[in-house]
Design a protein around this motif. Structure first.
Motif, short mmCIF file in Angstrom:
data_model
loop_
_atom_site.label_atom_id
_atom_site.label_comp_id
_atom_site.label_asym_id
_atom_site.label_seq_id
_atom_site.Cartn_x
_atom_site.Cartn_y
_atom_site.Cartn_z
N GLU A 85 5.92 -34.41 -18.51
CA GLU A 85 5.13 -33.40 -18.56
C GLU A 85 4.47 -33.35 -20.22
O GLU A 85 4.71 -32.19 -20.82
N SER A 86 4.32 -34.56 -20.48
CA SER A 86 3.75 -34.81 -21.66
C SER A 86 2.72 -35.99 -22.05
O SER A 86 2.98 -36.80 -21.23
N TYR A 87 2.23 -36.02 -23.00
CA TYR A 87 1.14 -37.38 -23.26
C TYR A 87 2.30 -38.40 -23.68
O TYR A 87 3.07 -38.15 -24.51
N MET A 88 1.94 -39.78 -23.34
CA MET A 88 2.68 -40.90 -23.93
C MET A 88 1.95 -42.01 -23.86
O MET A 88 0.87 -42.14 -23.30
N CYS A 89 2.47 -42.97 -24.69
CA CYS A 89 1.67 -44.31 -24.92
C CYS A 89 2.12 -45.27 -23.96
O CYS A 89 3.42 -45.22 -23.64
N ASP A 90 1.35 -45.77 -23.28
CA ASP A 90 1.53 -46.65 -22.07
C ASP A 90 1.95 -48.23 -22.56
O ASP A 90 2.40 -49.02 -21.67
N ILE A 91 1.94 -48.43 -23.93
CA ILE A 91 2.24 -49.67 -24.27
C ILE A 91 3.67 -49.89 -24.49
O ILE A 91 4.39 -49.13 -24.96
N ASN A 92 4.12 -51.19 -24.03
CA ASN A 92 5.69 -51.41 -24.23
C ASN A 92 5.63 -52.12 -25.50
O ASN A 92 5.52 -53.34 -25.84
N MET A 93 5.96 -51.54 -26.78
CA MET A 93 6.32 -51.75 -27.85
C MET A 93 7.87 -52.20 -27.99
O MET A 93 8.64 -51.67 -27.47
N ASP A 94 8.14 -53.16 -28.77
CA ASP A 94 9.44 -53.60 -28.72
C ASP A 94 10.02 -52.62 -30.12
O ASP A 94 9.32 -52.03 -30.66
N ASN A 143 -6.11 -43.06 -33.67
CA ASN A 143 -5.84 -41.89 -33.22
C ASN A 143 -5.51 -42.03 -31.76
O ASN A 143 -6.16 -42.25 -31.17
N CYS A 144 -4.26 -41.73 -31.52
CA CYS A 144 -3.41 -41.82 -30.27
C CYS A 144 -4.07 -41.05 -29.32
O CYS A 144 -4.46 -41.50 -27.90
N GLU A 145 -4.69 -40.16 -29.57
CA GLU A 145 -5.43 -38.96 -28.73
C GLU A 145 -6.67 -39.59 -28.18
O GLU A 145 -7.04 -39.17 -26.99
N THR A 146 -7.29 -40.65 -28.86
CA THR A 146 -8.63 -41.18 -28.27
C THR A 146 -8.20 -42.60 -27.66
O THR A 146 -9.21 -43.46 -27.16
N CYS A 147 -6.96 -42.97 -27.60
CA CYS A 147 -6.73 -44.18 -27.41
C CYS A 147 -6.76 -44.32 -25.72
O CYS A 147 -6.20 -43.39 -25.08
N ALA A 148 -7.02 -45.44 -25.38
CA ALA A 148 -7.08 -45.59 -23.72
C ALA A 148 -5.79 -45.84 -23.21
O ALA A 148 -5.38 -45.56 -22.03
N TYR A 149 -4.66 -46.11 -23.97
CA TYR A 149 -3.37 -46.21 -23.35
C TYR A 149 -2.40 -44.88 -23.66
O TYR A 149 -1.22 -44.94 -23.32
N TYR A 150 -3.29 -43.57 -24.08
CA TYR A 150 -2.53 -42.53 -24.23
C TYR A 150 -2.66 -41.64 -22.98
O TYR A 150 -3.72 -41.38 -22.58
N SER A 151 -1.97 -41.63 -22.17
CA SER A 151 -1.98 -40.88 -20.94
C SER A 151 -0.68 -39.91 -20.53
O SER A 151 0.35 -39.92 -21.15
N TYR A 152 -1.20 -38.91 -19.82
CA TYR A 152 -0.28 -37.78 -19.32
C TYR A 152 0.78 -38.26 -18.55
O TYR A 152 0.50 -39.25 -17.23
N ASP A 153 1.93 -38.26 -18.64
CA ASP A 153 3.23 -38.40 -17.92
C ASP A 153 3.77 -37.17 -17.13
O ASP A 153 4.29 -36.18 -18.00
N GLU A 154 3.56 -37.07 -15.70
CA GLU A 154 3.87 -35.97 -15.01
C GLU A 154 5.43 -36.06 -15.05
O GLU A 154 6.00 -34.49 -14.96
N ASP A 155 6.24 -37.11 -15.01
CA ASP A 155 7.55 -36.68 -14.96
C ASP A 155 8.17 -36.01 -16.49
O ASP A 155 8.99 -35.19 -16.42
#
Length: 59
Positions: free
Chosen positions: A19-28, A5-17
């Motif tokens: 203005e929404s939550y995003m995954c910080d992992i760089n997937m191909d 569940n992305c909402e409980t993932c440590a890599y799911y963080s708020y991006d101020e630029d």
């Protein structure tokens, strides 16, 4: 339903630029398409963001 569940993932963080939550992992591109299109695909990068989970286990 996905196992992670992305909402409980440590890599799911708020991006101020954006203005929404995003995954910080760089997937191909292939991983991202598979993750978005396959409902049974479990994210290999999921990490529980609950930092108190370990403490609760020790009690």
């Amino acid at each position: 339903m996905r196992q992670s569940n992305c909402e409980t993932c440590a890599y799911y963080s708020y991006d101020e630029d954006y203005e929404s939550y995003m995954c910080d992992i760089n997937m191909d591109e292939d991983e991202l398409i598979r993750f978005l299109s396959d409902s049974h695909y479990s994210c290999p990068y999921y990490r529980n963001g609950d930092e108190y989970a370990v403490v609760r286990k020790q009690m």
